[in-house]
Design an enzyme around this catalytic site. Structure first.
Site, short mmCIF file in Angstrom:
data_model
loop_
_atom_site.label_atom_id
_atom_site.label_comp_id
_atom_site.label_asym_id
_atom_site.label_seq_id
_atom_site.Cartn_x
_atom_site.Cartn_y
_atom_site.Cartn_z
N GLU A 59 17.79 -14.12 23.56
CA GLU A 59 18.10 -12.80 23.16
C GLU A 59 18.45 -11.66 24.29
O GLU A 59 17.83 -12.00 25.42
CB GLU A 59 17.01 -12.43 22.33
CG GLU A 59 16.67 -13.38 21.37
CD GLU A 59 15.26 -12.91 20.54
OE1 GLU A 59 15.34 -12.10 19.48
OE2 GLU A 59 14.20 -13.25 20.90
N ARG A 111 0.84 -1.13 -0.11
CA ARG A 111 0.04 0.03 0.00
C ARG A 111 0.92 1.23 -0.08
O ARG A 111 1.08 1.68 0.98
CB ARG A 111 -0.94 0.00 1.24
CG ARG A 111 -2.13 -1.05 1.17
CD ARG A 111 -2.76 -1.06 2.49
NE ARG A 111 -2.12 -1.35 3.65
CZ ARG A 111 -2.57 -1.25 4.76
NH1 ARG A 111 -3.74 -1.04 4.80
NH2 ARG A 111 -1.87 -1.57 5.99
N HIS A 152 13.68 -19.65 8.94
CA HIS A 152 14.81 -19.31 8.57
C HIS A 152 15.90 -20.03 9.51
O HIS A 152 17.12 -19.96 9.07
CB HIS A 152 14.91 -17.63 8.63
CG HIS A 152 15.11 -17.14 10.25
ND1 HIS A 152 14.06 -16.90 10.86
CD2 HIS A 152 16.31 -16.82 10.99
CE1 HIS A 152 14.21 -16.51 12.13
NE2 HIS A 152 15.52 -16.46 12.00
N ASP A 212 -4.28 -2.61 -2.11
CA ASP A 212 -4.73 -3.60 -0.84
C ASP A 212 -4.86 -4.80 -1.03
O ASP A 212 -4.92 -5.23 -2.42
CB ASP A 212 -5.97 -2.84 -0.14
CG ASP A 212 -5.76 -1.58 0.33
OD1 ASP A 212 -4.76 -1.47 1.17
OD2 ASP A 212 -6.46 -0.75 0.09
N ASP A 217 6.30 -17.97 19.51
CA ASP A 217 7.11 -17.37 18.55
C ASP A 217 8.30 -18.22 18.19
O ASP A 217 8.90 -18.01 16.93
CB ASP A 217 7.49 -16.05 19.25
CG ASP A 217 8.17 -14.98 18.30
OD1 ASP A 217 8.04 -14.94 16.99
OD2 ASP A 217 9.51 -14.25 18.88
N HIS A 241 10.94 -22.86 15.70
CA HIS A 241 12.68 -22.99 15.84
C HIS A 241 13.14 -24.14 16.60
O HIS A 241 13.97 -25.14 16.39
CB HIS A 241 13.22 -21.70 16.16
CG HIS A 241 12.97 -20.51 15.26
ND1 HIS A 241 12.48 -20.63 13.86
CD2 HIS A 241 12.97 -19.26 15.50
CE1 HIS A 241 12.43 -19.37 13.37
NE2 HIS A 241 12.81 -18.61 14.48
#
Length: 540
Positions: free
Chosen positions: A270, A95, A232, A137, A289, A294
């Site tokens: 982290e 957008r 990833h 959109d 998360d 992972h």
């Protein structure tokens, strides 16, 4: 190998008769396609020797942080290494009231700031010629009609042969709308002899029910083999090295079982807070998360049996066996812990607690730390606990897998000689300082018999002169090649939610998270969880 400049050249490895078939099917070629400027490619470089055939990449949500920091730089780095076809095309959808040249400038800026390889004008110019931008959109039919027209134009002008991957770098709530629009406008249907693929970022659902519903919607549009779910972590060299470590070496696999292993710890720590991600993170938490995807993937790779081969189906078979054998502890109160970081001094600066972060509800019970104990009900791992933990604002940034071995069944040494000796361990460092450490006991020089822990270290940065490709480079290239080895299938996603859902349901009905100070290694309750088993967490 250090990066070198080589003269651009036309490749003669593919004959004129062979070339159309190779280009049409996207077959991995062993040398750069004709006409491609290839400044960094070296024939001795065997890290990423496969080259994508004619193709294009459409990124939905191209203005987002992931696209700017990872996706667009990865595309450039692949091109810079000669791994993309000369007519490769990049289409952005978002957008924004941009023209094609505005989008090209955004990509240029992202590449200059985040690319891994040096900026080279000739490579950039060739990429830029294939860039297009579609403003609109996700419910805008006219925008998707324009997208289809742009793809047809690129097929004619760039020779992309109808081969396109659609990368959904958007919040999960938009996944159904985007894939349905792709179906409605005929974009999911590849012309004969071509392919279309969908790339979907995590989180894939927020529980088992939502994951199944999302899988149903996606599979109404794309066949399962057309869907590439990005994790990833699986693109990291050190994660792939788990397979090499275990199955290419005779010295480790014979002791990789319950007869020798005491327990396994998998840590993703982290040292940062949530930053500006309050809108995404609150209500999700550390377990959803990163543990659901992972860390359970790392567990599967660590615990799986040797696959018949390293193709996608064989890897899926063995990973699914492990995930289906995962057993939850009977007492979730004693063997799981969730926590929230509080304000404290960290790294020489005063940082806010989670509940004081901008955009966070002061009554939030979202976990910023999660630790769980799991078992695996099979012959190899019976009675060996796997401890998984993840958290923000911890002591340092590190992801590692520690396989901790049993102590020797008999010791002829005096207790005083071995009082500083810990358990043997193999530690796979996923990030940072990628590599592996083996910890064992050795005699201290001197006249007395005193034994202490020592380590042998392997580090990628010291053992290899070439740098490892960034994870998104490997994964994007694999999507263009149709190689699904490093992408979780929908069965794995659903099994992971099956494991995590009962824990999340227990936490939701049992009070608030424990508290821990920023810069520490988590709540005291997590230390107590292992202490009850006679064990302790590693301090990386």
């Amino acid at each position: 190998m250090t990066d070198e400049t080589t003269e651009p050249r036309r490749d003669s490895a593919v004959t004129e008769e062979e070339e159309p078939e190779a280009l049409r099917t996207g077959t991995a070629l062993r040398a750069p396609a004709a006409g491609w400027a290839n400044p960094l490619r070296d024939p001795r470089d065997r890290r990423l020797p496969r080259i994508a055939g004619p193709s294009g990449l459409v990124i939905f949500g191209v203005t987002g942080d992931l696209s700017r920091r990872k996706l667009m730089p990865a595309v450039y780095d692949l091109a810079n290494r000669g791994l993309l076809p000369p007519g490769f095309s990049l289409v952005g959808f978002a957008r924004r009231d941009w023209e094609n040249q505005d989008f090209a400038q955004v990509v240029h800026d992202a590449v200059e700031e985040h690319a891994r390889t040096p900026f080279r004008e000739e490579v950039w110019q060739q990429l830029a010629e294939g860039m297009r931008f579609i403003p609109g959109d996700f419910d805008d039919d006219s925008a998707f009609k324009q997208l289809r027209s742009s793809i047809e134009e690129l097929d004619a002008s760039r020779g992309t042969s109808g081969n396109y991957a659609f990368y959904l770098s958007v919040p999960p709530r938009f996944f159904p709308k985007v894939v349905q629009q792709l179906k409605k406008h005929g974009l999911a249907d590849a012309p004969e002899g071509s392919w279309r693929r969908a790339v979907i970022e995590k989180p894939f659902g927020h529980d088992l029910g939502s994951a199944k519903r999302l899988n149903t919607i996606v599979h109404e549009v794309f066949e399962p083999e057309q869907v590439f779910r990005i994790d990833h972590y699986l693109g990291k060299e050190t994660v792939q090295n788990i397979l090499a470590l275990r199955f290419a070496n005779q010295m480790f696999e014979p002791i990789w079982n319950r007869s020798f292993v005491d327990h396994v710890q998998i840590t993703m720590a982290e040292d940062i807070g949530i930053g500006g991600r309050a809108g995404y993170y609150d209500g999700i938490g550390a377990a959803r998360d990163v543990i659901q995807n992972h860390l359970l993937q790392l567990l599967a790779l660590t615990a799986m049996e040797e696959p018949a081969s390293f193709d996608a189906d064989a890897l899926l078979t063995e990973k699914l066996k492990v995930l289906r054998a995962v057993r939850l502890p009977e007492d979730l109160g004693r063997h799981t812990v969730r926590g929230q970081y509080t304000g404290a001094w960290q790294g020489g600066a005063k940082v806010r607690g989670y509940l004081e972060e901008e955009g966070i509800d002061p009554a939030s019970t979202t976990d910023t730390y999660a630790a769980i104990k799991l078992g695996i009900d099979n012959r190899r791992w019976a009675d060996v606990p796997f401890y998984l933990r993840a958290g923000k604002r911890l002591g340092r940034r590190v992801t590692e897998i520690a396989v901790v071995f049993q102590r020797a069944p008999h010791s002829p040494f005096d207790t005083t000689a071995t009082e500083e000796l810990g358990a043997n361990a193999i530690v796979i460092r996923v990030q940072p300082d990628e590599g592996m450490t083996v910890r064992f006991g050795s005699k201290v020089p001197g006249t007395s018999m005193e034994i202490r822990d020592v380590t042998m270290d392997f580090a990628y940065g010291e053992s290899f002169t070439e740098s490892s490709p960034e994870a998104y480079e490997r994964l994007i290239l694999d999507v263009l090649l149709g190689d699904a080895n490093l992408f979780p299938r929908h069965q794995e996603v659903e099994e992971s939610w099956r494991i995590l859902d009962p824990i999340e349901e227990y936490w939701a009905s049992h009070g608030r998270p424990a508290r821990y100070a920023s810069g520490s290694w988590g709540p005291a309750e997590a230390d107590e969880m292992l202490a009850r088993d006679g064990r302790s967490w590693r301090r990386p």
